[in-house]
Design a protein around this motif. Structure first.
Motif, PDB file in Angstrom:
ATOM      1  N   GLN A 134      43.447  43.355  36.099  1.00 43.65           N
ATOM      2  CA  GLN A 134      42.613  43.730  34.957  1.00 43.65           C
ATOM      3  C   GLN A 134      42.029  42.485  34.293  1.00 43.65           C
ATOM      4  OE1 GLN A 134      41.869  46.800  33.954  1.00 43.65           O
ATOM      5  NE2 GLN A 134      40.754  46.226  32.111  1.00 43.65           N
TER       6      GLN A 134
ATOM      7  N   ASN B  85      38.567  40.543  34.980  1.00 42.60           N
ATOM      8  CA  ASN B  85      37.280  40.942  34.412  1.00 42.60           C
ATOM      9  C   ASN B  85      36.773  39.972  33.349  1.00 42.60           C
ATOM     10  OD1 ASN B  85      37.121  43.353  35.954  1.00 42.60           O
ATOM     11  ND2 ASN B  85      38.478  44.390  34.509  1.00 42.60           N
ATOM     12  N   TRP B  86      37.676  39.125  32.805  1.00 42.45           N
ATOM     13  CA  TRP B  86      37.250  38.236  31.729  1.00 42.45           C
ATOM     14  C   TRP B  86      37.840  36.831  31.817  1.00 42.45           C
ATOM     15  CZ3 TRP B  86      41.384  36.336  29.081  1.00 42.45           C
ATOM     16  CH2 TRP B  86      42.579  37.066  29.185  1.00 42.45           C
TER      17      TRP B  86
END
Length: 254
Positions: free
Chosen positions: A169, A172-173
């Protein structure tokens, strides 16, 4: 020999110095107990590590006295160092506490800047309690780090997590991920490859399984992975670090 730190434009040494043991010896998972070094021993060790050519120093508020000792010992050599610290966990009076609130993270960053004697942090990672997805989905931790990055206080942001799902997850950043990976635990192998595909840097923690694996084979294995940027190794024995450094410099990616 250095390695590119993902898309950040920075370069780091293949081994980073993990500064846990210079600041904390309570609530640890190492097989052998140890005494904390005094201030002179810490200064001698950290300056010698830098003199070898090690440019990456990894610390955290959860590492007890570590940040303050780094600032005291090598703050005057700030220009030679890529500093990596964390937010979310602190350790005091023998107990870890977690705070991923906006105020908690801002206070943590301000404290780290002060202790490390700097006005800029090269890398800041979320120090997960284990609930990676909950932290990412239900707290403002990522948003606050992005704000500090936009202000120019932080160079790169990321996560030191516990789960494959959390690391996936965070791709994504994140600019940097810290994951556990060693000869006995390759569960993050696909994450490491996915990070490489996205030009996200990978710091490996527990590459020697907290001292349970032989150093030379473990270092060659971890640094031989194409997606690994740097292996974080701690310790208080400078001769051991020098030997690990030699092995790292001889290690080659496929």
């Amino acid at each position: 020999m250095t390695r590119t730190l993902g898309r950040t434009g920075l370069s780091v040494s293949p081994i980073g110095f993990g500064a846990f043991k210079i600041g904390r010896n309570q609530g640890v998972k190492y097989p052998t107990p140890y005494e904390l070094p005094d201030e002179k021993e810490v200064s001698r060790l950290l300056n010698a590590v830098l003199d070898l050519g090690c440019t990456l120093i990894d610390t955290a508020p959860a590492y007890g006295l570590s940040e303050a000792r780094i600032g005291d010992a090598i703050g005057h050599r700030r220009g030679e160092i890529i500093l990596s610290t964390k937010v979310g966990e602190t350790f005091a009076d023998g107990v870890s506490t977690y705070d991923f609130s906006e105020g908690g993270i801002r206070t943590s960053l301000e404290r780290s800047l002060r202790k490390l004697r700097t006005d800029f942090l090269d890398v800041v990672l979320i120090h997960s309690s284990g609930d990676d997805l909950q932290i990412l989905r239900e707290t403002p931790a990522v948003e606050v780090l992005q704000q500090f990055k936009d202000r120019g206080v932080i160079g790169a942001i990321g996560m030191s997590g516990k789960t494959v799902e959390g690391a996936s997850q965070a791709l994504n950043w994140a600019d940097v991920l810290m994951v556990e990976f060693n000869l006995n635990d390759t569960t993050h192998a696909e994450v490491i490859q996915a990070a490489s595909d996205r030009d996200v840097a990978i710091f490996v923690k527990k590459g020697l399984a907290s001292g349970k694996l032989a150093a030379e084979d473990s270092i060659r294995f971890v640094l031989g992975q194409s997606g690994v940027t740097s292996l974080i190794l701690g310790g208080l024995n400078l001769d051991h670090f020098r030997e690990n450094w030699r092995v790292a410099l001889e290690s080659r990616r496929p």
